[in-house]
Design a protein around this motif. Structure first.
Motif, PDB file in Angstrom:
ATOM      1  N   ALA A  35       0.827  -1.205   0.000  1.00 56.20           N
ATOM      2  CA  ALA A  35       0.000   0.000   0.000  1.00 56.20           C
ATOM      3  C   ALA A  35       0.861   1.254   0.000  1.00 56.20           C
ATOM      4  CB  ALA A  35      -0.941  -0.010   1.208  1.00 56.20           C
ATOM      5  N   VAL A  36       1.984   1.228   0.711  1.00 51.86           N
ATOM      6  CA  VAL A  36       2.877   2.394   0.740  1.00 51.86           C
ATOM      7  C   VAL A  36       3.517   2.602  -0.627  1.00 51.86           C
ATOM      8  CG1 VAL A  36       5.053   3.248   1.690  1.00 51.86           C
ATOM      9  CG2 VAL A  36       3.347   2.266   3.202  1.00 51.86           C
ATOM     10  N   LEU A  37       3.886   1.527  -1.295  1.00 54.23           N
ATOM     11  CA  LEU A  37       4.569   1.637  -2.580  1.00 54.23           C
ATOM     12  C   LEU A  37       3.625   1.878  -3.752  1.00 54.23           C
ATOM     13  CD1 LEU A  37       7.148  -1.242  -2.124  1.00 54.23           C
ATOM     14  CD2 LEU A  37       7.560   1.217  -1.961  1.00 54.23           C
ATOM     15  N   TRP A  38       2.321   1.831  -3.510  1.00 51.34           N
ATOM     16  CA  TRP A  38       1.344   2.047  -4.574  1.00 51.34           C
ATOM     17  C   TRP A  38       1.538   3.446  -5.152  1.00 51.34           C
ATOM     18  CZ3 TRP A  38      -1.726  -1.423  -6.789  1.00 51.34           C
ATOM     19  CH2 TRP A  38      -2.723  -0.961  -7.640  1.00 51.34           C
ATOM     20  N   ARG A  42      -3.337   3.365  -0.485  1.00 53.09           N
ATOM     21  CA  ARG A  42      -2.580   4.122   0.525  1.00 53.09           C
ATOM     22  C   ARG A  42      -3.430   4.491   1.730  1.00 53.09           C
ATOM     23  NH1 ARG A  42       2.374   7.247  -0.463  1.00 53.09           N
ATOM     24  NH2 ARG A  42       3.412   6.140  -2.122  1.00 53.09           N
ATOM     25  N   SER A  43      -4.727   4.569   1.562  1.00 55.96           N
ATOM     26  CA  SER A  43      -5.587   4.899   2.699  1.00 55.96           C
ATOM     27  C   SER A  43      -5.682   3.729   3.682  1.00 55.96           C
ATOM     28  CB  SER A  43      -6.978   5.297   2.209  1.00 55.96           C
ATOM     29  OG  SER A  43      -7.605   4.183   1.591  1.00 55.96           O
ATOM     30  N   PRO A  45      -2.963  19.295   3.919  1.00 54.26           N
ATOM     31  CA  PRO A  45      -2.490  17.906   3.828  1.00 54.26           C
ATOM     32  C   PRO A  45      -3.314  17.112   2.828  1.00 54.26           C
ATOM     33  CG  PRO A  45      -3.600  18.318   5.919  1.00 54.26           C
ATOM     34  CD  PRO A  45      -3.488  19.624   5.212  1.00 54.26           C
ATOM     35  N   ARG A  46      -2.626  16.238   2.120  1.00 58.43           N
ATOM     36  CA  ARG A  46      -3.314  15.429   1.114  1.00 58.43           C
ATOM     37  C   ARG A  46      -4.098  14.328   1.789  1.00 58.43           C
ATOM     38  NH1 ARG A  46       0.660  13.841  -3.625  1.00 58.43           N
ATOM     39  NH2 ARG A  46      -1.198  12.659  -4.074  1.00 58.43           N
ATOM     40  N   THR A  47      -5.255  14.082   1.267  1.00 56.34           N
ATOM     41  CA  THR A  47      -6.026  12.942   1.756  1.00 56.34           C
ATOM     42  C   THR A  47      -5.677  11.754   0.870  1.00 56.34           C
ATOM     43  OG1 THR A  47      -7.887  13.596   0.369  1.00 56.34           O
ATOM     44  CG2 THR A  47      -7.915  14.342   2.639  1.00 56.34           C
ATOM     45  N   GLU A  48      -5.247  10.692   1.503  1.00 56.99           N
ATOM     46  CA  GLU A  48      -4.848   9.501   0.757  1.00 56.99           C
ATOM     47  C   GLU A  48      -6.081   8.775   0.237  1.00 56.99           C
ATOM     48  OE1 GLU A  48      -1.877   8.955  -0.041  1.00 56.99           O
ATOM     49  OE2 GLU A  48      -0.734  10.127   1.377  1.00 56.99           O
ATOM     50  N   THR A  49      -5.956   8.257  -0.965  1.00 57.35           N
ATOM     51  CA  THR A  49      -7.043   7.492  -1.566  1.00 57.35           C
ATOM     52  C   THR A  49      -6.486   6.153  -2.043  1.00 57.35           C
ATOM     53  OG1 THR A  49      -6.630   8.482  -3.723  1.00 57.35           O
ATOM     54  CG2 THR A  49      -8.286   9.541  -2.335  1.00 57.35           C
ATOM     55  N   GLY A  50      -7.361   5.245  -2.338  1.00 55.00           N
ATOM     56  CA  GLY A  50      -6.945   3.945  -2.846  1.00 55.00           C
ATOM     57  C   GLY A  50      -6.234   3.127  -1.781  1.00 55.00           C
ATOM     58  N   PHE A  52      -4.613   0.809   8.684  1.00 57.59           N
ATOM     59  CA  PHE A  52      -5.387  -0.392   9.003  1.00 57.59           C
ATOM     60  C   PHE A  52      -4.504  -1.642   8.940  1.00 57.59           C
ATOM     61  CE2 PHE A  52      -8.070  -3.931   7.391  1.00 57.59           C
ATOM     62  CZ  PHE A  52      -8.806  -4.136   8.558  1.00 57.59           C
ATOM     63  N   PHE A  53      -3.691  -1.750   7.877  1.00 63.96           N
ATOM     64  CA  PHE A  53      -2.798  -2.898   7.751  1.00 63.96           C
ATOM     65  C   PHE A  53      -1.784  -2.931   8.889  1.00 63.96           C
ATOM     66  CE2 PHE A  53      -3.627  -2.988   2.954  1.00 63.96           C
ATOM     67  CZ  PHE A  53      -4.549  -4.002   3.083  1.00 63.96           C
ATOM     68  N   HIS A  54      -1.310  -1.750   9.282  1.00 66.80           N
ATOM     69  CA  HIS A  54      -0.349  -1.697  10.393  1.00 66.80           C
ATOM     70  C   HIS A  54      -0.991  -2.198  11.688  1.00 66.80           C
ATOM     71  CE1 HIS A  54       2.833  -0.419  13.032  1.00 66.80           C
ATOM     72  NE2 HIS A  54       1.928   0.213  13.759  1.00 66.80           N
ATOM     73  N   HIS A  55      -2.219  -1.788  11.929  1.00 64.27           N
ATOM     74  CA  HIS A  55      -2.914  -2.237  13.141  1.00 64.27           C
ATOM     75  C   HIS A  55      -3.174  -3.745  13.106  1.00 64.27           C
ATOM     76  CE1 HIS A  55      -3.561   1.502  15.279  1.00 64.27           C
ATOM     77  NE2 HIS A  55      -3.739   2.075  14.094  1.00 64.27           N
ATOM     78  N   LEU A  56      -3.477  -4.285  11.935  1.00 62.71           N
ATOM     79  CA  LEU A  56      -3.621  -5.740  11.814  1.00 62.71           C
ATOM     80  C   LEU A  56      -2.283  -6.434  12.042  1.00 62.71           C
ATOM     81  CD1 LEU A  56      -5.953  -6.265   8.724  1.00 62.71           C
ATOM     82  CD2 LEU A  56      -6.489  -6.724  11.114  1.00 62.71           C
ATOM     83  N   HIS A  57      -1.236  -5.877  11.430  1.00 60.00           N
ATOM     84  CA  HIS A  57       0.100  -6.461  11.495  1.00 60.00           C
ATOM     85  C   HIS A  57       0.619  -6.515  12.937  1.00 60.00           C
ATOM     86  CE1 HIS A  57       4.079  -7.496  10.030  1.00 60.00           C
ATOM     87  NE2 HIS A  57       4.593  -6.517  10.743  1.00 60.00           N
ATOM     88  N   SER A  58       0.377  -5.464  13.696  1.00 55.06           N
ATOM     89  CA  SER A  58       0.886  -5.404  15.074  1.00 55.06           C
ATOM     90  C   SER A  58      -0.056  -6.074  16.064  1.00 55.06           C
ATOM     91  CB  SER A  58       1.107  -3.949  15.474  1.00 55.06           C
ATOM     92  OG  SER A  58      -0.127  -3.264  15.518  1.00 55.06           O
TER      93      SER A  58
END
Length: 129
Positions: free
Chosen positions: A29-32, A69-70, A62-67, A74-80
């Motif tokens: 998601a970060v590299l998207w 990257r948004s 500030p830019r609002t992330e879409t796709g 959530f993935f970080h919270h799942l990962h941790s």
């Protein structure tokens, strides 16, 4: 050591796979790629009410992330494991410790097998069937 390695892998394999998957999705998601805003979009951006840009600075909201990257948070919270509360965090930490155990015990098992083969004067290979 092999018995512990085998039995712990049955239980922790599921959690380690989950942690690995969410880690990969988080990085994906970060590299998207993010499309650059057009000139019209940049012109339409206005700062929040009461905000004044300091002199000599070029300010934009500030830019609002879409796709994808948004979904990074959530993935970080799942990962941790944070998404599942204290129990999820504990399982995540235990899975990390289990992964370290698997790495060390795997090397230990390999070295013992290699030394045993060497002691028996078996064909000296690094990898065998």
């Amino acid at each position: 050591m092999r018995k512990w390695h085998r039995w712990l892998s049955v239980f922790f394999g599921i959690f380690i796979f989950f942690i690995a998957t969410t880690g990969v999705l988080s990085q994906w998601a970060v590299l998207w790629p993010v499309p650059e805003p057009t000139a019209a979009e940049l012109a339409a951006q206005t700062p929040p009410p009461g905000f004044e840009c300091p002199e000599g600075w070029r300010c934009s909201p500030p830019r609002t992330e879409t796709g994808p990257r948004s979904l990074v948070g959530f993935f970080h919270h799942l990962h941790s494991g944070e998404e599942f509360g204290p129990a999820g965090t504990a399982i995540s930490v235990l899975s990390g410790l289990a992964l370290m155990f698997f790495a060390l015990s795997g090397v230990w098992i390999y070295v013992r097998m290699w030394l045993d083969r060497r002691r028996r004067d078996a064909k000296d290979r690094w990898f065998w069937k």
